[in-house]
Design a protein around this motif. Structure first.
Motif, PDB file in Angstrom:
ATOM      1  N   THR A 145       0.674  -1.173  -0.203  1.00  0.00           N
ATOM      2  CA  THR A 145      -0.037  -0.030  -0.245  1.00  0.00           C
ATOM      3  C   THR A 145       0.900   1.088  -0.036  1.00  0.00           C
ATOM      4  OG1 THR A 145      -1.695  -1.036   1.180  1.00  0.00           O
ATOM      5  CG2 THR A 145      -1.654   1.230   1.331  1.00  0.00           C
ATOM      6  N   ILE A 146       0.619   1.957  -1.142  1.00  0.00           N
ATOM      7  CA  ILE A 146       1.477   3.338  -0.923  1.00  0.00           C
ATOM      8  C   ILE A 146       0.629   4.482  -1.063  1.00  0.00           C
ATOM      9  CG2 ILE A 146       2.991   4.671  -2.616  1.00  0.00           C
ATOM     10  CD1 ILE A 146       3.766   2.125  -4.208  1.00  0.00           C
ATOM     11  N   THR A 147       1.121   5.268   0.188  1.00  0.00           N
ATOM     12  CA  THR A 147       0.409   6.461   0.391  1.00  0.00           C
ATOM     13  C   THR A 147       1.141   7.686   0.164  1.00  0.00           C
ATOM     14  OG1 THR A 147      -0.794   5.462   2.110  1.00  0.00           O
ATOM     15  CG2 THR A 147      -1.069   8.038   2.321  1.00  0.00           C
ATOM     16  N   THR A 148       0.759   8.575  -0.578  1.00  0.00           N
ATOM     17  CA  THR A 148       1.701   9.919  -0.949  1.00  0.00           C
ATOM     18  C   THR A 148       1.027  11.059  -0.461  1.00  0.00           C
ATOM     19  OG1 THR A 148       0.643  10.276  -3.202  1.00  0.00           O
ATOM     20  CG2 THR A 148       2.674   8.880  -3.063  1.00  0.00           C
ATOM     21  N   LYS A 149       1.752  12.188  -0.070  1.00  0.00           N
ATOM     22  CA  LYS A 149       1.143  13.513   0.419  1.00  0.00           C
ATOM     23  C   LYS A 149       1.779  14.484  -0.430  1.00  0.00           C
ATOM     24  CE  LYS A 149      -0.574  11.670   4.920  1.00  0.00           C
ATOM     25  NZ  LYS A 149      -0.850  12.052   6.297  1.00  0.00           N
ATOM     26  N   TRP A 150       1.087  15.699  -0.658  1.00  0.00           N
ATOM     27  CA  TRP A 150       1.714  16.695  -1.481  1.00  0.00           C
ATOM     28  C   TRP A 150       1.129  17.790  -0.852  1.00  0.00           C
ATOM     29  CZ3 TRP A 150      -1.093  19.847  -4.618  1.00  0.00           C
ATOM     30  CH2 TRP A 150      -0.235  20.853  -5.151  1.00  0.00           C
ATOM     31  N   GLN A 151       1.827  19.023  -0.615  1.00  0.00           N
ATOM     32  CA  GLN A 151       1.202  20.291  -0.036  1.00  0.00           C
ATOM     33  C   GLN A 151       2.068  21.415  -0.749  1.00  0.00           C
ATOM     34  OE1 GLN A 151       1.179  21.061   4.103  1.00  0.00           O
ATOM     35  NE2 GLN A 151       3.277  20.393   4.290  1.00  0.00           N
ATOM     36  N   SER A 152       1.275  22.793  -0.929  1.00  0.00           N
ATOM     37  CA  SER A 152       1.859  23.839  -1.537  1.00  0.00           C
ATOM     38  C   SER A 152       1.394  24.909  -1.066  1.00  0.00           C
ATOM     39  CB  SER A 152       2.043  23.551  -2.970  1.00  0.00           C
ATOM     40  OG  SER A 152       0.703  23.964  -3.529  1.00  0.00           O
ATOM     41  N   SER A 186       5.962  10.119   1.065  1.00  0.00           N
ATOM     42  CA  SER A 186       5.493   8.799   0.425  1.00  0.00           C
ATOM     43  C   SER A 186       5.568   7.890   1.625  1.00  0.00           C
ATOM     44  CB  SER A 186       6.045   8.582  -0.796  1.00  0.00           C
ATOM     45  OG  SER A 186       7.331   8.111  -0.637  1.00  0.00           O
ATOM     46  N   ASN A 187       4.793   6.849   1.766  1.00  0.00           N
ATOM     47  CA  ASN A 187       4.969   6.041   2.892  1.00  0.00           C
ATOM     48  C   ASN A 187       4.411   4.467   2.198  1.00  0.00           C
ATOM     49  OD1 ASN A 187       4.819   4.426   5.218  1.00  0.00           O
ATOM     50  ND2 ASN A 187       2.669   4.817   5.615  1.00  0.00           N
ATOM     51  N   THR A 188       5.356   3.624   2.159  1.00  0.00           N
ATOM     52  CA  THR A 188       5.290   2.430   1.363  1.00  0.00           C
ATOM     53  C   THR A 188       5.039   1.513   2.425  1.00  0.00           C
ATOM     54  OG1 THR A 188       6.612   2.850  -0.366  1.00  0.00           O
ATOM     55  CG2 THR A 188       6.211   0.646  -0.212  1.00  0.00           C
ATOM     56  N   GLU A 189       3.971   0.672   2.605  1.00  0.00           N
ATOM     57  CA  GLU A 189       3.642  -0.291   3.515  1.00  0.00           C
ATOM     58  C   GLU A 189       3.558  -1.672   3.180  1.00  0.00           C
ATOM     59  OE1 GLU A 189       0.309  -1.400   6.719  1.00  0.00           O
ATOM     60  OE2 GLU A 189       0.172   0.270   5.770  1.00  0.00           O
ATOM     61  N   VAL A 190       4.520  -2.393   3.413  1.00  0.00           N
ATOM     62  CA  VAL A 190       4.395  -3.904   2.876  1.00  0.00           C
ATOM     63  C   VAL A 190       3.759  -4.890   3.957  1.00  0.00           C
ATOM     64  CG1 VAL A 190       6.003  -5.782   2.083  1.00  0.00           C
ATOM     65  CG2 VAL A 190       6.931  -3.610   1.861  1.00  0.00           C
ATOM     66  N   LYS A 191       2.689  -5.300   3.568  1.00  0.00           N
ATOM     67  CA  LYS A 191       1.895  -6.040   4.543  1.00  0.00           C
ATOM     68  C   LYS A 191       2.520  -7.300   5.016  1.00  0.00           C
ATOM     69  CE  LYS A 191      -2.193  -4.124   2.244  1.00  0.00           C
ATOM     70  NZ  LYS A 191      -3.455  -4.336   1.622  1.00  0.00           N
ATOM     71  N   GLU A 192       3.242  -8.018   4.203  1.00  0.00           N
ATOM     72  CA  GLU A 192       3.891  -9.116   4.640  1.00  0.00           C
ATOM     73  C   GLU A 192       5.021  -9.146   5.468  1.00  0.00           C
ATOM     74  OE1 GLU A 192       1.375  -9.860   0.760  1.00  0.00           O
ATOM     75  OE2 GLU A 192       2.865  -8.461   1.461  1.00  0.00           O
ATOM     76  N   ASP A 193       5.667  -7.882   5.209  1.00  0.00           N
ATOM     77  CA  ASP A 193       6.853  -8.011   5.781  1.00  0.00           C
ATOM     78  C   ASP A 193       7.064  -6.458   6.228  1.00  0.00           C
ATOM     79  OD1 ASP A 193       9.664  -8.057   6.854  1.00  0.00           O
ATOM     80  OD2 ASP A 193      10.347  -9.320   5.292  1.00  0.00           O
ATOM     81  N   SER A 197       9.084  -2.222   4.842  1.00  0.00           N
ATOM     82  CA  SER A 197       8.088  -0.598   4.721  1.00  0.00           C
ATOM     83  C   SER A 197       9.051   0.347   4.771  1.00  0.00           C
ATOM     84  CB  SER A 197       7.195  -0.742   5.800  1.00  0.00           C
ATOM     85  OG  SER A 197       6.245  -1.692   5.540  1.00  0.00           O
ATOM     86  N   TYR A 198       9.159   1.444   3.923  1.00  0.00           N
ATOM     87  CA  TYR A 198       9.768   2.653   4.406  1.00  0.00           C
ATOM     88  C   TYR A 198       8.973   3.944   4.210  1.00  0.00           C
ATOM     89  CZ  TYR A 198      10.137   2.468  -0.746  1.00  0.00           C
ATOM     90  OH  TYR A 198       9.651   2.292  -2.173  1.00  0.00           O
ATOM     91  N   LYS A 199       9.607   4.931   4.453  1.00  0.00           N
ATOM     92  CA  LYS A 199       8.994   6.350   4.058  1.00  0.00           C
ATOM     93  C   LYS A 199      10.119   7.316   3.601  1.00  0.00           C
ATOM     94  CE  LYS A 199       5.927   6.165   8.332  1.00  0.00           C
ATOM     95  NZ  LYS A 199       5.463   6.697   9.770  1.00  0.00           N
ATOM     96  N   ASN A 200       9.443   8.169   2.885  1.00  0.00           N
ATOM     97  CA  ASN A 200      10.194   9.243   2.366  1.00  0.00           C
ATOM     98  C   ASN A 200       9.813  10.692   2.368  1.00  0.00           C
ATOM     99  OD1 ASN A 200      12.270  10.516   0.667  1.00  0.00           O
ATOM    100  ND2 ASN A 200      10.878  10.278  -1.147  1.00  0.00           N
ATOM    101  N   LEU A 201      10.207  11.722   2.864  1.00  0.00           N
ATOM    102  CA  LEU A 201       9.749  13.052   2.941  1.00  0.00           C
ATOM    103  C   LEU A 201      10.855  14.000   2.240  1.00  0.00           C
ATOM    104  CD1 LEU A 201       8.054  15.061   4.567  1.00  0.00           C
ATOM    105  CD2 LEU A 201       9.332  14.750   6.527  1.00  0.00           C
ATOM    106  N   SER A 202      10.521  14.909   1.764  1.00  0.00           N
ATOM    107  CA  SER A 202      11.377  15.906   0.868  1.00  0.00           C
ATOM    108  C   SER A 202      11.578  17.051   1.814  1.00  0.00           C
ATOM    109  CB  SER A 202      10.703  16.402  -0.295  1.00  0.00           C
ATOM    110  OG  SER A 202       9.670  17.231   0.129  1.00  0.00           O
ATOM    111  N   GLY A 203      11.181  17.342   2.772  1.00  0.00           N
ATOM    112  CA  GLY A 203      11.321  18.229   3.748  1.00  0.00           C
ATOM    113  C   GLY A 203      10.259  19.274   4.117  1.00  0.00           C
TER     114      GLY A 203
END
Length: 224
Positions: A145-152, A186-193, A197-203
């Motif tokens: 499951t991939i969740t992305t957020k963007w704000q400006s 972005s937040n990548t959630e791996v359900k089986e392991d 899973s990992y997260k990424n934030l531009s600042g």
């Protein structure tokens, strides 16, 4: 004391009438000044173009309440973004707009200068399947499951005009250029392991920037 003569009575009557007639003229002047400084409320709906959204895929628009006093107008309202190809949030943020009219006269065509400031955001979520090679065997597939957020934060200046149609109804058009500050995560959630899973934030919101522009076309009504 002798009673006033007929001539004196006539003169007194004329002066009394003249004084009485002069009062409405003074009231008219005061009323005119009041009309020039009164506050006028209105509503506005404007479609605006964006590089990310083509017209055949959806529309982006703002609905605003306006407050106008002589040559100054202020608009505030939510921003809506409908994209038929994406499962994303429809409510996208808020936009504050200031307009300055160099000419006070309400002619059929009235030009103005404009300043837009807007806070926008987007949240998108979807499920997919991914290979995490070379960490794991290439034939292993995980449900993700991939969740992305963007704000400006957008700041723009430009020009526009109102085209009066009929008794408070008018068409409005404006074009603005400016700068956009933004960030994304972005937040990548791996359900089986969970270890994969990992997260990424531009600042923070000022970590990225670029040019921005709006071409807005809308209809409005003033409750005068």
């Amino acid at each position: 004391m002798n009673p006033p003569s007929m001539k004196k009575r006539a003169l007194i009557a004329i002066l009394s009438c003249s004084t009485t007639v002069s009062y409405p003229k003074s009231d008219t002047t005061i009323t005119g000044e009041s009309n020039d400084t009164k506050i006028v409320l209105g509503v506005n709906v404007s479609y605006f173009t964006t590089p990310e959204l083509y017209f055949n895929n959806g529309i982006a628009f703002t609905t605003a309440i306006s407050v106008r006093k002589i040559q100054h107008s202020l608009l505030l309202g939510p921003v809506w973004w409908i994209d038929k190809n994406e499962d994303v949030n429809v409510f996208r943020g808020l936009m504050l707009t200031y307009k300055y009219f160099p000419h006070k006269s309400r002619k059929r065509l009235n030009f103005y200068f404009i300043y837009d400031i807007a806070y926008l955001y987007e949240r998108k979520e979807w499920d997919t399947q991914l290979h995490f090679y070379p960490q794991i065997p290439i034939n292993q597939v995980y449900n993700v499951t991939i969740t992305t957020k963007w704000q400006s934060l957008i700041n723009q200046v430009g020009y526009g005009f109102n085209l009066n149609i009929y008794k408070g109804f008018y068409i409005t058009q404006s074009f603005g250029l400016g700068i956009e500050f933004y960030n994304y995560s972005s937040n990548t959630e791996v359900k089986e392991d969970a270890n994969l899973s990992y997260k990424n934030l531009s600042g923070n919101i000022f970590s990225e920037n670029g040019a921005s522009s709006f071409l807005k076309i809308g209809i409005a009504y003033d409750f005068e």
